[in-house]
Design a protein around this motif. Structure first.
Motif, PDB file in Angstrom:
ATOM      1  N   ASP A 158       0.797  -1.221   0.000  1.00 50.22           N
ATOM      2  CA  ASP A 158       0.000   0.000   0.000  1.00 50.22           C
ATOM      3  C   ASP A 158       0.835   1.279   0.000  1.00 50.22           C
ATOM      4  O   ASP A 158       0.357   2.334  -0.383  1.00 50.22           O
ATOM      5  CB  ASP A 158      -0.948   0.017   1.207  1.00 50.22           C
ATOM      6  CG  ASP A 158      -1.959  -1.119   1.127  1.00 50.22           C
ATOM      7  OD1 ASP A 158      -2.387  -1.436  -0.010  1.00 50.22           O
ATOM      8  OD2 ASP A 158      -2.290  -1.697   2.170  1.00 50.22           O
ATOM      9  N   ARG A 159       2.078   1.200   0.434  1.00 48.44           N
ATOM     10  CA  ARG A 159       2.900   2.402   0.505  1.00 48.44           C
ATOM     11  C   ARG A 159       3.888   2.431  -0.659  1.00 48.44           C
ATOM     12  O   ARG A 159       4.110   1.428  -1.327  1.00 48.44           O
ATOM     13  CB  ARG A 159       3.673   2.450   1.831  1.00 48.44           C
ATOM     14  CG  ARG A 159       2.754   2.496   3.049  1.00 48.44           C
ATOM     15  CD  ARG A 159       3.509   2.639   4.350  1.00 48.44           C
ATOM     16  NE  ARG A 159       4.527   1.605   4.525  1.00 48.44           N
ATOM     17  CZ  ARG A 159       5.564   1.709   5.344  1.00 48.44           C
ATOM     18  NH1 ARG A 159       5.738   2.792   6.074  1.00 48.44           N
ATOM     19  NH2 ARG A 159       6.437   0.727   5.456  1.00 48.44           N
ATOM     20  N   PHE A 160       4.467   3.596  -0.830  1.00 50.44           N
ATOM     21  CA  PHE A 160       5.465   3.785  -1.874  1.00 50.44           C
ATOM     22  C   PHE A 160       6.795   4.158  -1.216  1.00 50.44           C
ATOM     23  O   PHE A 160       6.835   4.495  -0.033  1.00 50.44           O
ATOM     24  CB  PHE A 160       4.988   4.856  -2.868  1.00 50.44           C
ATOM     25  CG  PHE A 160       3.824   4.390  -3.698  1.00 50.44           C
ATOM     26  CD1 PHE A 160       4.021   3.576  -4.796  1.00 50.44           C
ATOM     27  CD2 PHE A 160       2.519   4.746  -3.358  1.00 50.44           C
ATOM     28  CE1 PHE A 160       2.946   3.121  -5.554  1.00 50.44           C
ATOM     29  CE2 PHE A 160       1.443   4.290  -4.104  1.00 50.44           C
ATOM     30  CZ  PHE A 160       1.660   3.475  -5.208  1.00 50.44           C
ATOM     31  N   PRO A 161       7.899   4.101  -1.951  1.00 51.12           N
ATOM     32  CA  PRO A 161       9.228   4.328  -1.357  1.00 51.12           C
ATOM     33  C   PRO A 161       9.384   5.644  -0.594  1.00 51.12           C
ATOM     34  O   PRO A 161      10.194   5.713   0.333  1.00 51.12           O
ATOM     35  CB  PRO A 161      10.161   4.279  -2.569  1.00 51.12           C
ATOM     36  CG  PRO A 161       9.471   3.366  -3.518  1.00 51.12           C
ATOM     37  CD  PRO A 161       8.015   3.671  -3.347  1.00 51.12           C
ATOM     38  N   ILE A 162       8.608   6.633  -0.929  1.00 49.89           N
ATOM     39  CA  ILE A 162       8.720   7.903  -0.209  1.00 49.89           C
ATOM     40  C   ILE A 162       8.432   7.714   1.286  1.00 49.89           C
ATOM     41  O   ILE A 162       8.971   8.418   2.127  1.00 49.89           O
ATOM     42  CB  ILE A 162       7.810   8.992  -0.830  1.00 49.89           C
ATOM     43  CG1 ILE A 162       8.219  10.366  -0.308  1.00 49.89           C
ATOM     44  CG2 ILE A 162       6.343   8.679  -0.610  1.00 49.89           C
ATOM     45  CD1 ILE A 162       7.611  11.525  -1.056  1.00 49.89           C
ATOM     46  N   ALA A 163       7.596   6.706   1.603  1.00 53.66           N
ATOM     47  CA  ALA A 163       7.278   6.422   3.001  1.00 53.66           C
ATOM     48  C   ALA A 163       8.519   5.984   3.779  1.00 53.66           C
ATOM     49  O   ALA A 163       8.569   6.100   5.004  1.00 53.66           O
ATOM     50  CB  ALA A 163       6.198   5.342   3.091  1.00 53.66           C
ATOM     51  N   LEU A 164       9.516   5.484   3.066  1.00 55.54           N
ATOM     52  CA  LEU A 164      10.773   5.060   3.694  1.00 55.54           C
ATOM     53  C   LEU A 164      11.907   6.042   3.386  1.00 55.54           C
ATOM     54  O   LEU A 164      13.083   5.704   3.543  1.00 55.54           O
ATOM     55  CB  LEU A 164      11.143   3.652   3.226  1.00 55.54           C
ATOM     56  CG  LEU A 164      10.125   2.553   3.572  1.00 55.54           C
ATOM     57  CD1 LEU A 164      10.589   1.205   3.022  1.00 55.54           C
ATOM     58  CD2 LEU A 164       9.914   2.474   5.079  1.00 55.54           C
ATOM     59  N   GLY A 165      11.539   7.226   2.943  1.00 52.28           N
ATOM     60  CA  GLY A 165      12.525   8.278   2.711  1.00 52.28           C
ATOM     61  C   GLY A 165      13.204   8.246   1.355  1.00 52.28           C
ATOM     62  O   GLY A 165      14.149   8.990   1.114  1.00 52.28           O
ATOM     63  N   GLU A 166      12.747   7.387   0.469  1.00 50.60           N
ATOM     64  CA  GLU A 166      13.369   7.294  -0.864  1.00 50.60           C
ATOM     65  C   GLU A 166      12.431   7.954  -1.874  1.00 50.60           C
ATOM     66  O   GLU A 166      11.495   7.346  -2.377  1.00 50.60           O
ATOM     67  CB  GLU A 166      13.622   5.830  -1.215  1.00 50.60           C
ATOM     68  CG  GLU A 166      14.709   5.619  -2.217  1.00 50.60           C
ATOM     69  CD  GLU A 166      16.038   6.241  -1.827  1.00 50.60           C
ATOM     70  OE1 GLU A 166      16.482   7.152  -2.542  1.00 50.60           O
ATOM     71  OE2 GLU A 166      16.640   5.830  -0.818  1.00 50.60           O
ATOM     72  N   VAL A 167      12.710   9.225  -2.151  1.00 54.94           N
ATOM     73  CA  VAL A 167      11.817  10.000  -3.021  1.00 54.94           C
ATOM     74  C   VAL A 167      12.081   9.711  -4.490  1.00 54.94           C
ATOM     75  O   VAL A 167      13.166   9.286  -4.873  1.00 54.94           O
ATOM     76  CB  VAL A 167      11.957  11.520  -2.751  1.00 54.94           C
ATOM     77  CG1 VAL A 167      11.552  11.859  -1.335  1.00 54.94           C
ATOM     78  CG2 VAL A 167      13.359  12.001  -3.048  1.00 54.94           C
ATOM     79  N   TRP A 168      11.054   9.974  -5.285  1.00 56.30           N
ATOM     80  CA  TRP A 168      11.167   9.843  -6.738  1.00 56.30           C
ATOM     81  C   TRP A 168      12.041  10.976  -7.266  1.00 56.30           C
ATOM     82  O   TRP A 168      11.889  12.124  -6.872  1.00 56.30           O
ATOM     83  CB  TRP A 168       9.771   9.919  -7.365  1.00 56.30           C
ATOM     84  CG  TRP A 168       9.795   9.905  -8.859  1.00 56.30           C
ATOM     85  CD1 TRP A 168       9.658  10.977  -9.692  1.00 56.30           C
ATOM     86  CD2 TRP A 168       9.994   8.771  -9.707  1.00 56.30           C
ATOM     87  NE1 TRP A 168       9.759  10.595 -10.996  1.00 56.30           N
ATOM     88  CE2 TRP A 168       9.954   9.235 -11.039  1.00 56.30           C
ATOM     89  CE3 TRP A 168      10.195   7.415  -9.470  1.00 56.30           C
ATOM     90  CZ2 TRP A 168      10.110   8.392 -12.132  1.00 56.30           C
ATOM     91  CZ3 TRP A 168      10.345   6.582 -10.557  1.00 56.30           C
ATOM     92  CH2 TRP A 168      10.300   7.071 -11.866  1.00 56.30           C
ATOM     93  N   PRO A 169      12.977  10.693  -8.196  1.00 62.12           N
ATOM     94  CA  PRO A 169      13.841  11.752  -8.754  1.00 62.12           C
ATOM     95  C   PRO A 169      13.068  12.606  -9.768  1.00 62.12           C
ATOM     96  O   PRO A 169      12.995  12.271 -10.952  1.00 62.12           O
ATOM     97  CB  PRO A 169      14.974  10.973  -9.423  1.00 62.12           C
ATOM     98  CG  PRO A 169      14.381   9.638  -9.751  1.00 62.12           C
ATOM     99  CD  PRO A 169      13.347   9.367  -8.694  1.00 62.12           C
TER     100      PRO A 169
END
Length: 199
Positions: A158-169
Motif C-alpha cells: 500500500d505504501r510507496f518508497p517515499i514512506a521510507l525516505g526514498e523519493v522519486w527523482p
C-alpha cells in the motif's frame, strides 16, 4: 690565329654542352625531388583525410550507441511510466475490480519497466556521459526502484518508497528527455554534414 679561334670555339662549345648537361641533369634531379615531395604531401593528405574520416565515423558510432543503447530505451520507458502512473493509484480504490487492475498494472507493467531501466543504467552508464546532475538523478532512481521492489517483496503493497525516505527523482525525466533530444539533434546534424561532405 685560326687555331686559337678554333680552340676558343671548341672550348665554348664544350662549356656550353657541359652547362647544358648540368642544367638538364639538375632540372631532372629537381623534377625528381619535386615529384617525391608532392608524392609525400599527397600521401600525408590522404592519411589525414583517412584519420579525419575515422574520427568522424567513430564519433557518429558512439553517438548512435548512446542513443540506441542508453538514452532512447530509458526515455521511452520513462514515458511509459508517466502514461500509466495514475493507474497504479487505482490500487487504493474502494472498488475491488479497479483495485485489482491497479495492482496488476503495478506488478506486470511498472515494476518490470523499472527493472529494465535499472538494468540499462547499470550496464550502459558508461555511454551516458552524464552531467553530475543527471548522474545524481540516475542513482536516486536506482535507489528508489530497489526500495520499491523490496517493499513489494516484503508484502508492503500500500505504501510507496517515499514512506521510507526514498523519493522519486523529479528531475530525471526532464534530464533524460533533454539529453536524448539534444544528442539526437547533434547526431542528425553530424550525419548530415558527413553525408554532404562525401558528395
Amino acid at each position: 690565329m685560326e687555331n686559337v679561334f678554333t680552340a676558343v670555339i671548341a672550348s665554348l662549345t664544350t662549356v656550353t654542352a657541359l652547362t647544358a648537361g648540368v642544367v638538364w641533369f639538375g632540372g631532372k634531379a629537381t623534377e625528381k625531388l619535386l615529384d617525391v615531395a608532392v608524392s609525400r604531401i599527397e600521401h600525408q593528405h590522404k592519411l589525414n583525410e583517412s584519420r579525419f574520416g575515422i574520427a568522424i565515423k567513430s564519433s557518429l558510432d558512439f553517438k548512435s550507441q548512446q542513443l540506441n543503447d542508453f538514452y532512447w530505451p530509458i526515455y521511452i520507458r520513462l514515458q511509459k511510466d508517466n502514461a500509466i502512473w495514475n493507474r497504479i493509484l487505482d490500487k487504493r480504490s474502494k472498488d475491488d475490480k479497479i483495485k485489482a487492475i491497479g495492482r496488476e498494472i503495478e506488478m506486470n507493467e511498472v515494476l518490470p519497466n523499472h527493472t529494465e531501466i535499472v538494468q540499462i543504467i547499470q550496464s550502459k552508464i558508461h555511454l551516458s556521459q552524464a552531467s553530475p546532475e543527471l548522474q545524481a538523478a540516475l542513482m536516486q532512481y536506482v535507489r528508489h526502484v530497489a526500495v520499491y521492489k523490496a517493499m513489494r517483496a516484503a508484502g508492503d503493497d500500500d505504501r510507496f518508497p517515499i514512506a521510507l525516505g526514498e523519493v522519486w527523482p523529479d528531475k530525471l525525466f526532464g534530464l533524460i528527455e533533454a539529453n536524448t533530444k539534444g544528442l539526437q539533434k547533434d547526431f542528425d546534424r553530424s550525419l548530415s554534414e558527413t553525408l554532404n561532405e562525401g558528395r
